[in-house]
Design a protein around this motif. Structure first.
Motif, PDB file in Angstrom:
ATOM      1  N   THR A   1       5.959  -4.989  -6.516  1.00 13.31           N
ATOM      2  CA  THR A   1       5.376  -4.409  -7.744  1.00 13.31           C
ATOM      3  C   THR A   1       4.667  -5.472  -8.602  1.00 13.31           C
ATOM      4  OG1 THR A   1       7.340  -4.431  -8.910  1.00 13.31           O
ATOM      5  CG2 THR A   1       6.825  -2.639  -7.545  1.00 13.31           C
ATOM      6  N   SER A   2       5.257  -6.705  -8.509  1.00 13.39           N
ATOM      7  CA  SER A   2       4.890  -7.750  -9.602  1.00 13.39           C
ATOM      8  C   SER A   2       3.418  -8.180  -9.292  1.00 13.39           C
ATOM      9  CB  SER A   2       5.770  -9.154  -9.332  1.00 13.39           C
ATOM     10  OG  SER A   2       7.198  -8.752  -9.788  1.00 13.39           O
TER      11      SER A   2
ATOM     12  N   LEU B   1      -2.557  -8.315  -9.668  1.00 12.29           N
ATOM     13  CA  LEU B   1      -3.435  -9.442  -8.707  1.00 12.29           C
ATOM     14  C   LEU B   1      -3.972  -8.577  -7.544  1.00 12.29           C
ATOM     15  CD1 LEU B   1      -4.607 -12.052  -7.923  1.00 12.29           C
ATOM     16  CD2 LEU B   1      -2.349 -12.338  -6.629  1.00 12.29           C
ATOM     17  N   ALA B   2      -3.348  -7.804  -6.983  1.00  8.66           N
ATOM     18  CA  ALA B   2      -3.741  -6.896  -5.813  1.00  8.66           C
ATOM     19  C   ALA B   2      -4.862  -5.982  -6.216  1.00  8.66           C
ATOM     20  CB  ALA B   2      -2.422  -6.407  -5.022  1.00  8.66           C
ATOM     21  N   ASN B   3      -4.566  -5.208  -7.420  1.00  9.26           N
ATOM     22  CA  ASN B   3      -5.601  -4.394  -7.578  1.00  9.26           C
ATOM     23  C   ASN B   3      -6.888  -5.182  -8.056  1.00  9.26           C
ATOM     24  OD1 ASN B   3      -4.200  -2.173  -7.188  1.00  9.26           O
ATOM     25  ND2 ASN B   3      -3.408  -1.790  -9.237  1.00  9.26           N
TER      26      ASN B   3
ATOM     27  N   SER C   1      -8.723  -6.222  -5.083  1.00  9.68           N
ATOM     28  CA  SER C   1      -9.075  -5.327  -4.252  1.00  9.68           C
ATOM     29  C   SER C   1     -10.247  -4.495  -4.852  1.00  9.68           C
ATOM     30  CB  SER C   1      -8.078  -4.150  -3.785  1.00  9.68           C
ATOM     31  OG  SER C   1      -6.939  -4.425  -3.229  1.00  9.68           O
ATOM     32  N   GLU C   2     -10.528  -4.293  -6.245  1.00  8.67           N
ATOM     33  CA  GLU C   2     -11.324  -3.610  -6.907  1.00  8.67           C
ATOM     34  C   GLU C   2     -12.684  -4.695  -6.594  1.00  8.67           C
ATOM     35  OE1 GLU C   2     -10.021  -3.371 -10.684  1.00  8.67           O
ATOM     36  OE2 GLU C   2      -8.574  -1.603 -10.246  1.00  8.67           O
ATOM     37  N   GLY C   3     -12.571  -6.048  -6.581  1.00  9.28           N
ATOM     38  CA  GLY C   3     -13.656  -6.925  -6.572  1.00  9.28           C
ATOM     39  C   GLY C   3     -14.443  -6.746  -5.205  1.00  9.28           C
ATOM     40  N   PHE C   4     -13.308  -6.886  -4.309  1.00 14.72           N
ATOM     41  CA  PHE C   4     -13.765  -7.049  -2.693  1.00 14.72           C
ATOM     42  C   PHE C   4     -14.469  -5.634  -2.540  1.00 14.72           C
ATOM     43  CE2 PHE C   4     -12.884  -6.186   1.804  1.00 14.72           C
ATOM     44  CZ  PHE C   4     -13.551  -7.145   2.225  1.00 14.72           C
TER      45      PHE C   4
ATOM     46  N   GLU D   1      -0.288   0.044  -2.039  1.00 11.25           N
ATOM     47  CA  GLU D   1       1.068   0.620  -2.254  1.00 11.25           C
ATOM     48  C   GLU D   1       2.038  -0.570  -2.774  1.00 11.25           C
ATOM     49  OE1 GLU D   1       4.374   3.577  -0.170  1.00 11.25           O
ATOM     50  OE2 GLU D   1       2.685   2.786   0.908  1.00 11.25           O
ATOM     51  N   PHE D   2       2.899  -0.199  -3.777  1.00  8.60           N
ATOM     52  CA  PHE D   2       3.701  -1.219  -4.359  1.00  8.60           C
ATOM     53  C   PHE D   2       5.207  -0.736  -4.251  1.00  8.60           C
ATOM     54  CE2 PHE D   2      -0.535  -1.302  -6.437  1.00  8.60           C
ATOM     55  CZ  PHE D   2      -0.854  -2.562  -5.950  1.00  8.60           C
ATOM     56  N   VAL D   3       5.814  -1.222  -3.466  1.00 10.75           N
ATOM     57  CA  VAL D   3       7.360  -0.596  -3.385  1.00 10.75           C
ATOM     58  C   VAL D   3       8.271  -1.753  -3.277  1.00 10.75           C
ATOM     59  CG1 VAL D   3       6.382   1.270  -2.047  1.00 10.75           C
ATOM     60  CG2 VAL D   3       6.938  -0.669  -0.817  1.00 10.75           C
TER      61      VAL D   3
END
Length: 290
Positions: free
Chosen positions: A56-57, A61-63, A66-69, A81-83
């Motif tokens: 979740t931390s 960054l992941a979003n 991902s959005e840029g890619f 998914e952030f679990v």
């Protein structure tokens, strides 16, 4: 005789016209062939889905990555998914996702199961307290005392006579794992609250008098105060210099080396390593690995 010459001239002109047309047709075919090749090359876009599961931390960054890619590759969808870190790596080694996000170094057991540690950024762990708390600095020993329960009141560390509310993350959290490992207090912490996300830990510190929580450096905002540790502020420069001791890697793990992944996953990691991807990492407040 004149008539014969005229007929001969007409035949010659017709022949020249035929040759000229043939030449134009051949040139046009060549031009069209060249144009077609270029068009096919330009329109050969990536398509498909990438799935990532974990910390979740690492959500911010992941979003952002991902959005840029996806913006650069409209035919691609990245599902994130952030679990929690441990759940993410478990999902990865179980073949349920392409990338497992972990906000800590991988365990030997995870590596032996096939997970490969790809460090994409370095993050600081910040200690945050309620805005009303006057304490601005804690020593490493004081922080250990607070989280192991030997220090229970803020007056013991220069604050007001207020009970300390020790906030942490749930078991399996990468932030918790890194925090406890760095301080050497695994399985020794005495938590008042164990929360399941970085946002929840921040909110608890912001809303609860006497609370203290550990969160990712890049999510700090003006709802809380970030305390210095050993008189060193939690900043990117201090982490790079090695003077701030609470820091950990952000890992985008793969099952096997990146070179053995699908073309789509390899393209994603190429994007992360590109100048655009590196700029995104810096913009979200993280540090590029050295």
């Amino acid at each position: 005789m004149k008539k014969a010459k005229k007929i001969l001239s007409l035949i010659t002109a017709a022949a020249l016209l035929t040759i000229g047309l043939a030449g134009c047709t051949e040139t046009a075919q060549q031009d069209n062939s060249g144009t077609s090749g270029t068009t096919q090359s330009q329109t050969a876009k990536l398509s498909g889905n990438i799935s990532m599961v974990g910390s979740t931390s690492m959500e911010k960054l992941a979003n952002a990555l991902s959005e840029g890619f996806m913006a650069a590759n409209p035919g691609v969808t990245v599902n994130a998914e952030f679990v929690g870190s441990s759940a993410g790596i478990e999902s990865l080694v179980g073949g349920k996702c392409d990338i497992g996000n972990a906000s800590r170094a991988l365990k030997d057991s995870e590596k032996s199961s096939g997970a490969v540690e790809n460090i994409v950024a370095i993050d600081g762990i910040a200690m945050v307290v309620n805005k009303a708390n006057p304490v601005k600095n804690l020593s490493k020993d004081q922080l250990i005392g607070i989280y192991t329960g030997t220090i229970k009141n803020w007056s013991e560390v220069g604050g007001s006579d207020t009970a300390i509310v020790v906030v942490g993350r749930e078991a399996g959290s990468g932030t918790r794992g890194a925090f406890e490992e760095i301080l050497g207090i695994e399985e020794k912490c005495v938590y008042a609250n164990e929360l399941d996300s970085t946002g929840a830990a921040m909110a608890k510190a912001a809303s609860t008098e006497g609370a203290i929580a550990y969160v990712s450096l890049d999510v700090i905002n003006d709802t809380v105060n970030a305390v210095s540790l050993d008189n060193v502020e939690p900043t990117a420069d201090n982490i790079l210099s090695g003077s701030y001791f609470l820091c950990r890697p952000f890992v985008m793990a793969t099952k096997g080396e990146i070179s053995s992944q699908s073309d789509l996953v390899k393209a994603f990691f190429d994007y992360v390593e590109s100048s655009e991807g590196q700029e995104i990492i810096k913009k979200v407040g993280l540090i590029l690995p050295q």
